[in-house]
Design a protein around this motif. Structure first.
Motif, short mmCIF file in Angstrom:
data_model
loop_
_atom_site.label_atom_id
_atom_site.label_comp_id
_atom_site.label_asym_id
_atom_site.label_seq_id
_atom_site.Cartn_x
_atom_site.Cartn_y
_atom_site.Cartn_z
N TRP A 146 0.46 13.24 3.48
CA TRP A 146 0.36 11.78 3.47
C TRP A 146 0.65 11.20 4.86
N LYS A 147 1.58 11.83 5.55
CA LYS A 147 1.87 11.36 6.92
C LYS A 147 0.59 11.47 7.76
N ASP A 148 -0.08 12.64 7.65
CA ASP A 148 -1.31 12.84 8.42
C ASP A 148 -2.37 11.82 8.02
N ARG A 149 -2.33 11.42 6.77
CA ARG A 149 -3.33 10.50 6.25
C ARG A 149 -2.96 9.04 6.53
N GLY A 150 -1.74 8.85 7.06
CA GLY A 150 -1.27 7.48 7.32
C GLY A 150 -0.83 6.77 6.06
N GLN A 151 -0.59 7.54 5.01
CA GLN A 151 -0.16 6.96 3.73
C GLN A 151 1.38 6.89 3.69
N GLU A 152 1.94 5.69 3.81
CA GLU A 152 3.41 5.58 3.73
C GLU A 152 3.86 5.64 2.27
N TRP A 153 5.10 6.01 2.05
CA TRP A 153 5.53 6.31 0.69
C TRP A 153 6.98 5.94 0.39
N LEU A 154 7.34 6.09 -0.88
CA LEU A 154 8.73 5.93 -1.28
C LEU A 154 9.08 7.04 -2.27
N VAL A 155 10.37 7.31 -2.42
CA VAL A 155 10.80 8.20 -3.50
C VAL A 155 11.60 7.36 -4.49
N VAL A 156 11.57 7.81 -5.73
CA VAL A 156 12.31 7.14 -6.79
C VAL A 156 13.27 8.19 -7.36
N ALA A 157 14.53 7.79 -7.55
CA ALA A 157 15.50 8.79 -8.04
C ALA A 157 16.57 8.11 -8.87
N GLU A 158 17.53 8.94 -9.32
CA GLU A 158 18.52 8.42 -10.26
C GLU A 158 19.84 8.05 -9.55
N HIS A 159 20.97 8.55 -10.11
CA HIS A 159 22.27 8.07 -9.63
C HIS A 159 22.81 8.86 -8.43
N ASN A 160 23.60 8.15 -7.64
CA ASN A 160 24.37 8.75 -6.54
C ASN A 160 23.49 9.52 -5.57
N TYR A 161 22.33 8.97 -5.32
CA TYR A 161 21.37 9.61 -4.42
C TYR A 161 22.02 9.79 -3.03
N GLY A 162 21.94 11.00 -2.50
CA GLY A 162 22.48 11.26 -1.16
C GLY A 162 23.96 11.55 -1.13
N GLU A 163 24.53 11.97 -2.29
CA GLU A 163 25.95 12.34 -2.26
C GLU A 163 26.11 13.64 -1.47
N GLY A 164 27.35 13.97 -1.15
CA GLY A 164 27.58 15.21 -0.39
C GLY A 164 27.92 14.88 1.04
N SER A 165 27.59 15.80 1.94
CA SER A 165 27.97 15.59 3.34
C SER A 165 27.12 14.47 3.94
N ALA A 166 27.60 13.94 5.06
CA ALA A 166 26.93 12.78 5.67
C ALA A 166 25.77 13.22 6.56
N ARG A 167 25.03 14.23 6.13
CA ARG A 167 24.00 14.86 6.97
C ARG A 167 22.91 13.86 7.41
N GLU A 168 22.81 13.64 8.71
CA GLU A 168 21.86 12.62 9.17
C GLU A 168 20.41 13.06 8.97
N HIS A 169 20.16 14.37 8.97
CA HIS A 169 18.79 14.84 8.78
C HIS A 169 18.23 14.38 7.43
N GLY B 156 0.80 -1.23 0.00
CA GLY B 156 0.00 0.00 0.00
C GLY B 156 0.83 1.28 0.00
N LEU B 157 2.14 1.18 -0.26
CA LEU B 157 2.95 2.41 -0.34
C LEU B 157 2.58 3.15 -1.63
N ARG B 158 2.87 4.42 -1.67
CA ARG B 158 2.69 5.20 -2.91
C ARG B 158 3.99 5.95 -3.22
N VAL B 159 4.23 6.18 -4.49
CA VAL B 159 5.41 6.96 -4.88
C VAL B 159 5.08 8.44 -4.66
N LEU B 160 5.79 9.07 -3.73
CA LEU B 160 5.53 10.48 -3.43
C LEU B 160 5.98 11.36 -4.58
#
Ligand code: SF4
Length: 787
Positions: free
Chosen positions: A655-678, A587-591
């Motif tokens: 969606w959070k308020d609605r209880g709708q869990e989700w996923l994101v879809v992306a391309e290469h090297n997702y999350g490069e850069g600093s190791a920011r935990e946020h 039941g996840l949706r692509v955000l």
């Protein structure tokens, strides 16, 4: 270990830290036999959680471990600065433990703005950030952590003066933590989540680093300082591609350097290794010097004579048998191999000026004038700023003082604004006692509070230079990325030693070379500076300074309340994330489907948002707010199932308020850069369960797993086209894979609005430990349970 203990029992009173170090080192020697070790390896391996497991299972006699094995380490302590400590403490609190497993300290340094001078600035800073400081202090009281109030000093200087000790291993929630390597301490800069793992007592993981040796020979000449060693190395490492790793100094030149000079060199290692892509692969790095006579002198001057005696005892003491390898020496074994060696002859070094906008653009002072003219950089120097955690030692300041006195005798004042940031109250009070501050103030210098100030953009300029105006400043700090000091992207910020900054501030010109050029005095004469000279340390021990700026050190007090107002916009308690459901996800949706670069800055922007670092709901309103929608090309746009348009974080919240869990879809090297935990915490908070991409930056992929989000990559990149925003998604094999400790394959079943179903094969890199994190809801949920 037992034989080592027997030996130790006859030794006189080695403190527990050194007894532990010695026992572990004896074990390392037993496992590795006669293998020659670098200093960094000795200290690092002597902090292994399980020496045999880490060294034997990963090695052909230990030789192949570098760059390959995952080390599970037990650091001795954690140091946190006020900006990053907020989320670290909030996460620690969510574990419901009475106290941290290892000692920890909090340093209030990053939030004070430098403007008119120490007193007024400090007062204003405390006013503006009161709720954050109150929170940090109350948490320190509750959990028995050391609390250094605003004005007490900058984390790395305070750590050097009080906690660094040869042979220790520390984590610091700040990228310049390697500063303590000058005092032979392995100190690694980490994010809050890593710090919390160590605080809850879990072994901290690090890929066994490669060791880059820097051999120093000769002796520094007049006008040249330890800062120039690192400025020169910055240029060199870039030319050679910057390997990243632990940088270890050795050679006869090491003995000629002061302790604080060695720390200045170590301090900047992260600045240059950040430039290297290797860092993103390794995740952590640091720098270290051997213990020398200047280290002992510094320990004495900072009232730690006992430490000197302990080190002497430790070094004299044989482990198992009389083999010379059995002795713990705070230097590399003779014949130890480095992955690469760079040689610097200190006698031939000249002063450097690095920049603008990057610390690796190293220009020798003798070439700077022509470079300024060639590049048409501003010839007027607007401001000179000295001090900071990098360069505010007694030696630095007294060398500057010698220049100021010469200039004063010639009737000169600085032509550019001149600022001084002492690194700690201890150094400030000592300089005040010894008359150095008076000299600074006599020259018209503005002494700022003992805090980061202009080094981290907390600088309210008095000279009216507006944003967008090109101008040049010179600092003795350690970084000079665009906008770093005053938020003005057109301020050209150059790095140099404090003495070069000072001399050039007198000329007010970027083309002035104090080694060769003269300045006109008020009576028309030519004045030329003589080379600076200073004292390595004070002739009597350092002053401790203002009582109200000393450390608050206390036992944990369970009855203490942590101060967070329910109406606070900057701080909010964290609830632990719920565990993984007992089945596959459905039941996840692509955000949103994202195209192009998606760095940690895209996922969680910095700048004005830093203010909300301790308030997950508030900072989450920036989630992915610069991401590009792959289907529409719009920035920060996402569409609800009814077609209504929202910003990405707004739709996430909806969606959070609605209880709708989700996923994101992306391309290469997702999350490069600093190791920011946020960047991992925020999507998790808003309801992300999966991130499905073509490839990940390794550290971010690990961070996602630590927060309970499942990172998956497309087995066939072309399948990126088969999934769209709004599609319904369930997983096939995920729960089984997690239960099998990361073994097994996972598919993603995509259901279109039309009812059409597509099965997409994916890959994952979930290890056994990480499967446990995801099942528990987060690494912390699991680790805190195990205590
Ligand atoms: Fe970081 Fe600058 Fe503060 Fe040092 S003075 S801790 S480099 S912000």
């Amino acid at each position: 270990a037992s034989s080592a203990r027997r030996h130790l029992s006859t030794a006189q009173s080695l403190p527990p830290t050194y007894e532990k170090l010695f026992n572990k080192y004896t074990e390392v020697r037993r496992v590795l036999g006669k293998q020659r070790l670098t200093l960094a390896e000795k200290i690092l391996y002597s902090h292994l959680h399980n020496v045999e497991e880490s060294l034997l299972s990963n090695t052909d006699n230990g030789r192949s471990i570098r760059g390959k094995a995952n080390l599970r380490l037990n650091p001795d302590r954690v140091n946190m600065q006020d900006a990053s400590a907020q989320m670290a403490l909030l996460q620690f609190m969510s574990c419901n433990l009475a106290r941290p497993a290892i000692p920890a300290s909090i340093h209030c340094d990053h939030l004070i703005v430098g403007y008119k001078g120490a007193e007024g600035d400090l007062e204003a800073g405390i006013q503006t950030n009161k709720e954050v400081f109150d929170f940090l202090e109350s948490a320190a009281r509750k959990y028995g952590m050391d609390f250094w109030p605003p004005g007490a000093g900058i984390i790395h200087q305070t750590v050097l003066e009080n906690y660094a000790l040869p042979g220790l291993m520390m984590l610091g929630t700040d990228s310049h933590s390697p500063n303590a390597g000058g005092l032979t301490t392995i100190t690694i800069g980490v994010g809050g989540a890593d710090a919390v793992e160590a605080l809850v007592g879990a072994p901290w993981e690090l890929k066994a680093p490669k060791i880059l040796g820097v051999e120093l020979t000769g002796k520094l000449n007049d006008w040249v300082s330890p800062k120039d060693v690192i400025l020169r190395l910055a240029g060199e490492l870039t030319v050679r591609g910057g390997t990243g790793s632990i940088i270890e100094y050795f050679g006869p030149g090491v003995d000629t350097l002061s302790l604080t000079g060695k720390s200045t060199i170590c301090n900047m290692v992260r600045s240059l290794l950040l430039l290297s892509s290797y860092l993103a692969e390794v995740g952590a790095t640091t720098s270290i010097f051997p213990y020398t006579e200047s280290s002992a002198r510094y320990l004495e001057a900072t009232s730690r004579s006992q430490a000197v005696r302990n080190i002497e005892t430790l070094q004299k003491f044989p482990g198992s048998g009389a083999d010379k390898d059995a002795y713990f020496r705070f230097s590399a074994d003779e014949g130890a191999e480095y992955d690469k060696v760079i040689r610097i002859d200190l006698s031939t070094l000249e002063p450097y000026i690095n920049g603008p906008f990057t610390p690796d653009l190293a220009i020798p002072l003798s070439k700077f004038k022509e470079t300024v003219k060639d590049q048409q950089w501003p010839e007027k120097l607007s401001a000179g700023l000295i001090g900071s955690c990098t360069n505010s030692s007694y030696e630095d300041m007294t060398r500057v003082e010698s220049l100021l006195k010469q200039a004063a005798a010639a009737g000169l004042k600085p032509s550019a604004d001149f600022y001084i940031t002492p690194g700690s109250e201890q150094i400030r009070a000592t300089l005040e006692r010894d008359g150095t501050l008076e000299t600074f103030e006599g020259a018209g210098g503005i002494v700022l509070s003992n805090a980061c100030g202009p080094c981290i953009g907390q600088w309210k300029r008095k000279d009216g230079v507006e944003k967008g105006t090109a101008n040049a400043i010179l600092t003795s700090y350690n970084r000079n990325f665009r906008g770093r000091n005053d938020g003005n992207p057109d301020t050209m910020n150059f790095l140099a030693s404090p003495e070069i900054v000072t001399a050039m501030a007198f000329a007010g010109s970027t083309t002035f070379n104090p080694m060769t050029d003269a300045i006109k005095t008020p009576d028309g004469k030519d004045f030329k500076f003589s080379a600076p000279h200073g004292l390595e340390g004070p002739s009597t021990p350092f002053e401790s300074g203002n009582e109200s700026l000393r450390v608050l050190s206390q036992e944990a007090d369970a009855s203490a309340q942590v101060a967070i107002s329910p109406t606070s916009e900057r701080l909010a308690f964290l609830d632990p994330f719920p565990p993984f459901p007992g089945s596959d996800l459905s039941g996840l949706r692509v955000l949103v489907k994202i195209t192009g670069k998606c760095t940690t800055d895209t996922i969680s922007a910095a700048g004005p948002w830093l203010k909300y670092k301790g308030h997950l709901p508030n900072i989450s309103t920036n989630t992915l707010n610069t991401a590009i929608n792959a289907e529409t090309g719009e920035v920060n746009a996402a569409y609800d199932l009814d077609g209504s348009k929202h910003t990405i974080p707004d739709l996430g919240q909806l969606w959070k308020d609605r209880g709708q869990e989700w996923l994101v879809v992306a391309e290469h090297n997702y999350g490069e850069g600093s190791a920011r935990e946020h960047a991992a915490l925020q999507p998790r908070y808003l309801g992300a369960r999966i991130v499905l991409v073509k490839s990940f930056a390794r550290i971010h992929e690990t961070n996602l797993k630590k927060q309970g989000v499942v990172p998956l990559t497309f087995e066939n990149e072309a399948d990126f086209d088969k999934i769209a925003a709004g599609d319904q998604v369930s997983t096939v094999g995920l729960y089984e894979m997690l239960q099998n400790g990361g073994k097994g394959t996972v598919q993603v079943k995509v259901t279109k609005d039309s009812g059409e179903e597509v099965l997409i094969p994916t890959k994952h890199a979930v290890t056994k430990d990480q499967a446990g994190f995801i099942l528990a809801g987060s690494a912390l949920n699991l680790l805190s349970k195990g205590l």
